[in-house]
Design a protein around this motif. Structure first.
Motif, PDB file in Angstrom:
ATOM      1  N   ARG B  13       0.844  -1.207   0.000  1.00 57.64           N
ATOM      2  CA  ARG B  13       0.000   0.000   0.000  1.00 57.64           C
ATOM      3  C   ARG B  13       0.874   1.251   0.000  1.00 57.64           C
ATOM      4  N   ALA B  14       1.955   1.198   0.765  1.00 57.02           N
ATOM      5  CA  ALA B  14       2.860   2.355   0.811  1.00 57.02           C
ATOM      6  C   ALA B  14       3.518   2.551  -0.548  1.00 57.02           C
ATOM      7  N   LEU B  15       3.841   1.446  -1.195  1.00 60.51           N
ATOM      8  CA  LEU B  15       4.466   1.508  -2.518  1.00 60.51           C
ATOM      9  C   LEU B  15       3.512   2.165  -3.519  1.00 60.51           C
ATOM     10  N   GLY B  18       3.363   5.791  -2.758  1.00 59.07           N
ATOM     11  CA  GLY B  18       4.588   6.471  -3.195  1.00 59.07           C
ATOM     12  C   GLY B  18       4.560   6.758  -4.694  1.00 59.07           C
ATOM     13  N   GLY B  52      13.752   4.704  -7.555  1.00 60.34           N
ATOM     14  CA  GLY B  52      14.085   3.274  -7.507  1.00 60.34           C
ATOM     15  C   GLY B  52      13.014   2.333  -8.019  1.00 60.34           C
ATOM     16  N   TYR B  53      11.893   2.873  -8.507  1.00 58.76           N
ATOM     17  CA  TYR B  53      10.778   1.988  -8.869  1.00 58.76           C
ATOM     18  C   TYR B  53      11.091   1.101 -10.069  1.00 58.76           C
ATOM     19  N   ALA B  55      13.810  -0.233 -10.738  1.00 49.87           N
ATOM     20  CA  ALA B  55      14.761  -1.277 -10.344  1.00 49.87           C
ATOM     21  C   ALA B  55      14.102  -2.273  -9.394  1.00 49.87           C
ATOM     22  N   ALA B  56      12.769  -2.272  -9.370  1.00 48.73           N
ATOM     23  CA  ALA B  56      12.044  -3.113  -8.417  1.00 48.73           C
ATOM     24  C   ALA B  56      12.421  -4.580  -8.534  1.00 48.73           C
ATOM     25  N   LEU B  67      12.356  -7.138  -5.525  1.00 43.75           N
ATOM     26  CA  LEU B  67      10.935  -7.453  -5.355  1.00 43.75           C
ATOM     27  C   LEU B  67      10.444  -8.360  -6.472  1.00 43.75           C
ATOM     28  N   GLU B  71       4.881  -6.889  -7.074  1.00 42.79           N
ATOM     29  CA  GLU B  71       5.125  -5.469  -6.752  1.00 42.79           C
ATOM     30  C   GLU B  71       5.339  -4.654  -8.024  1.00 42.79           C
ATOM     31  N   ILE B  75       3.251  -1.255  -9.242  1.00 45.85           N
ATOM     32  CA  ILE B  75       3.867   0.016  -9.632  1.00 45.85           C
ATOM     33  C   ILE B  75       3.282   0.495 -10.965  1.00 45.85           C
TER      34      ILE B  75
END
Lengths: 259, 388
Positions: B13-15, B18, B52-53, B55-56, B67, B71, B75
């Motif tokens: 949820r935080a991801l 963000g 950094g998304y 590079a998940a 990840l 994930e 995103i």
């Protein structure tokens, strides 16, 4: 150096706030909660100080029910090192003074060099807690700051606070309390690694009893919330521009009484 | 064993929050302006990279977030849900999968950390050719070994983001088709540094949507022999096993589009008053929107299943394909419902609907045509005769 950042959880600015069936509260179902934007400026400033001064620890502090954990995790994702969650049903109806007493008690325990917070929370806009916390602690306080610089020896901070048409510059001995105004900085986004790493950081839960605070009824009690009356519809003045302007000016003067 | 979670974890949820935070800074006007000029969303992609998304999916040891596709999906879905278009950069997330699974340790150490920081962009994938689309093994581009180099000749078609990439993954034939037992053999994958490549020409193609698409020409292009990924001749299988991740991720973009259309349609039809009542009160308007929502939700479950299987390392070909199919169709139907309920405004650029409508149409065709998904399901899942 240790910095405590006081952050409050508030409804997202985009939320349409509705009064719940209890007329003393808003409807919380469906509300998205965020860190109050002014508190985000405070946290960002703390993180910038940490980047400049080696060995600085940034601790986020928030008071409220379980849902506040999410706000705390946002602070940790942004870069706070650890957090303290003041969570106790005794604080359910806390007014600003009760809140300030609880926060001041935690601040005393932690003994930071600096306390940073937002100039006000954007939910009820009281803007009282900063000054109350400073008063209880007996620490100097500068509100609405637009800039700050901590002296190399870490003993004082120079803060510029916004006043009409300019800045007012103060030197404050540390420890001190500062509240952030918009324009102090541009808060960073939490990075993906920050978000994923937040879970591993410590969140200390604190109850009123842990702070040696006796239960006390709030001095300020909320009687009721009233919705704003619906805005009356606008009025279109038809006709030729010249006459329409004349009529508009007349309406502004005689009906609205604004010119 | 893989299992599907029906609720997001706190981190997930935080991801999403963000990503949504970043998207809020890039509203409709931003995408609209780029679309009109067919320009690349450089600022948005940089910001997403910095956070950094992209590079998940790269493992921790190579500087990524380590990840899963679950994930990664969240995103991309969130970007589309918020009106953005992740097609500009989704490939940076998954093309490296081929390098990760089949590259040498030296290749991984050289490239992955730089791909993770965004210092190197690997978001071009040269497979399709003018005469070889879904029938990939018919591709005519050749790479011939000559000393410590390969010499590449041929053409590639509809290759996206080449001008916004430093590296390209290239599929070419290294053994002529008449010298291999099966057509799927004799193809090889190369990781090509395209920054300064002699004999390599890129011709941008103006497409229906802003997708940075090009035609490529290779004229005796020399690349170092150590550009080869894995073993010579095994390239086709390397490409295939990256396709499930791609399908799940692309499905997620469709899901985001679908949600965006539904949300827009709900908002508009709830406020637009015609003949004395909000148009959303009419079943003719309401039901297509409700139907779209239902389809998006159902497709989300299939996507979640595919992603869970993928992340658990289990076979997920059927689910990844079905998720891509269901999500692309759901988004398309939602786009139609959204345009229908907006009437003329649905076609007005400033409502962003026509742009999203053009963008979402792509996923019925790419990265694989939905008809070929059905052919796959018929043949490989249901055991029916091959239909093509």
């Amino acid at each position: 150096m240790k910095i405590l950042v006081l952050a409050k959880q508030v409804p997202d600015t985009a939320t349409q706030v509705k009064i719940s069936s209890n007329p003393r509260a808003i409807e919380t179902a469906g509300v998205t909660w965020i860190v109050s934007p002014y508190d985000e400026f405070a946290l960002e400033e703390a993180l910038r100080i940490k980047e400049k001064r080696q060995g600085t620890e940034v601790v986020a502090v928030s008071l409220g029910p379980d849902r506040v954990k999410e706000t705390i995790r946002s602070c940790l994702a942004m870069g706070a090192d650890r957090a303290i969650h003041l969570n106790d049903p005794a604080w359910a109806d806390a007014d600003t003074l009760t809140t300030a007493r609880a926060l001041a008690a935690v601040i005393k325990q932690e003994a930071p060099d600096l306390v940073l917070t937002g100039r006000q929370a954007i939910d009820d806009d009281m803007g009282a807690v900063t000054a109350q916390v400073a008063e209880i602690l007996g620490w100097p306080c500068a509100s609405w700051i637009m800039e700050e610089a901590i002296a190399d020896d870490g003993k004082t901070v120079r803060a510029g606070r916004q006043v009409e048409g300019g800045l007012e510059i103060f030197d404050l001995p540390l420890p001190a309390v500062l509240s952030a105004q918009k324009g102090l900085n541009e808060p960073r986004y939490p990075t993906l690694k920050g978000i994923m790493g937040a879970k591993k950081k410590e969140i200390r839960d604190v109850k009123a009893g842990d702070l040696g605070l006796a239960a006390e009824p709030p001095q300020l009690s909320l009687l009721t919330l009233e919705a704003l009356p619906p805005r009356p519809p606008g009025r279109v003045i038809p006709g030729e521009v010249k006459e329409a302007v004349r009529e508009l000016v007349k309406a502004l003067r005689e009906e609205a009484k604004v010119v | 064993m893989a299992s599907i979670r029906l609720t997001l974890t706190d981190e997930q949820r935080a991801l999403k929050a963000g990503v949504a935070d970043i998207c809020k800074r890039y509203p409709g006007e931003y995408w609209r302006e780029l679309d009109a000029k067919r320009e690349y969303p450089e600022a948005f992609v940089n910001e997403l990279t910095k956070a950094g998304y992209l590079a998940a999916l790269i493992p921790h040891e190579y500087g990524g977030a380590g990840l899963g596709v679950t994930e990664g999906s969240l995103i991309l879905e969130t970007i589309h849900e918020n009106g953005g278009n992740a097609a500009a950069c989704h490939a940076q997330m998954y093309i490296m999968g081929t390098l990760l699974r089949h590259g040498s340790e030296a290749q991984k150490r050289t490239y992955l950390p730089k791909i993770a920081t965004g210092e190197l962009r690997l978001q071009a994938f040269g497979v399709t050719e003018p005469d070889a689309g879904s029938d990939t093994t018919k591709l005519k581009t050749t790479a011939v070994r000559s000393g410590d180099r390969y010499v590449v000749n041929g053409r590639k078609m509809f290759i996206s983001r080449v001008l916004q990439s430093d590296l390209m993954l290239l599929l070419a034939r290294t053994t002529p088709v008449d010298q291999v037992k099966r057509r799927t053999e004799g193809l090889s994958v190369f990781l090509v540094d395209i920054r300064d490549l002699k004999g390599f020409e890129v011709r941008p193609l103006r497409m229906m949507m802003n997708h940075s698409t090009n035609a490529l020409f290779f004229d005796d292009v020399e690349i170092p022999a150590d550009s080869l990924i894995g073993h010579e001749g095994k390239g086709f299988s390397y490409i295939l096993d990256g396709m499930n991740a791609e399908r799940i991720l692309v499905a997620s973009e469709s899901l985001g589009d679908g949600r965006w259309f539904v949300e827009k349609a709900v908002q508009y039809s709830g406020h637009r008053v015609i003949f004395g009542k909000a148009i959303g009160a009419n079943q003719g308007v309401q039901f297509p929107i409700a139907k779209s929502h239902t389809a998006v939700e159902a497709a989300t479950l299939m996507r979640d299943k595919a992603a869970a299987l993928f992340d658990a390392g289990e076979a997920c070909g059927a689910e990844a394909n079905m998720a891509k199919y269901l999500a692309a169709e759901a988004a398309w139907e939602a786009g139609n419902a959204c345009i229908d309920c907006h009437g003329g405004y649905g076609y007005a650029e400033e409502f962003d609907i026509e742009r999203k409508f053009r963008e979402c149409r792509l996923y019925k065709t790419a990265p694989i045509n939905n008809n070929l998904v059905l052919a796959y399901v018929g043949e490989h899942v249901l055991g029916m005769p091959r239909s093509y």
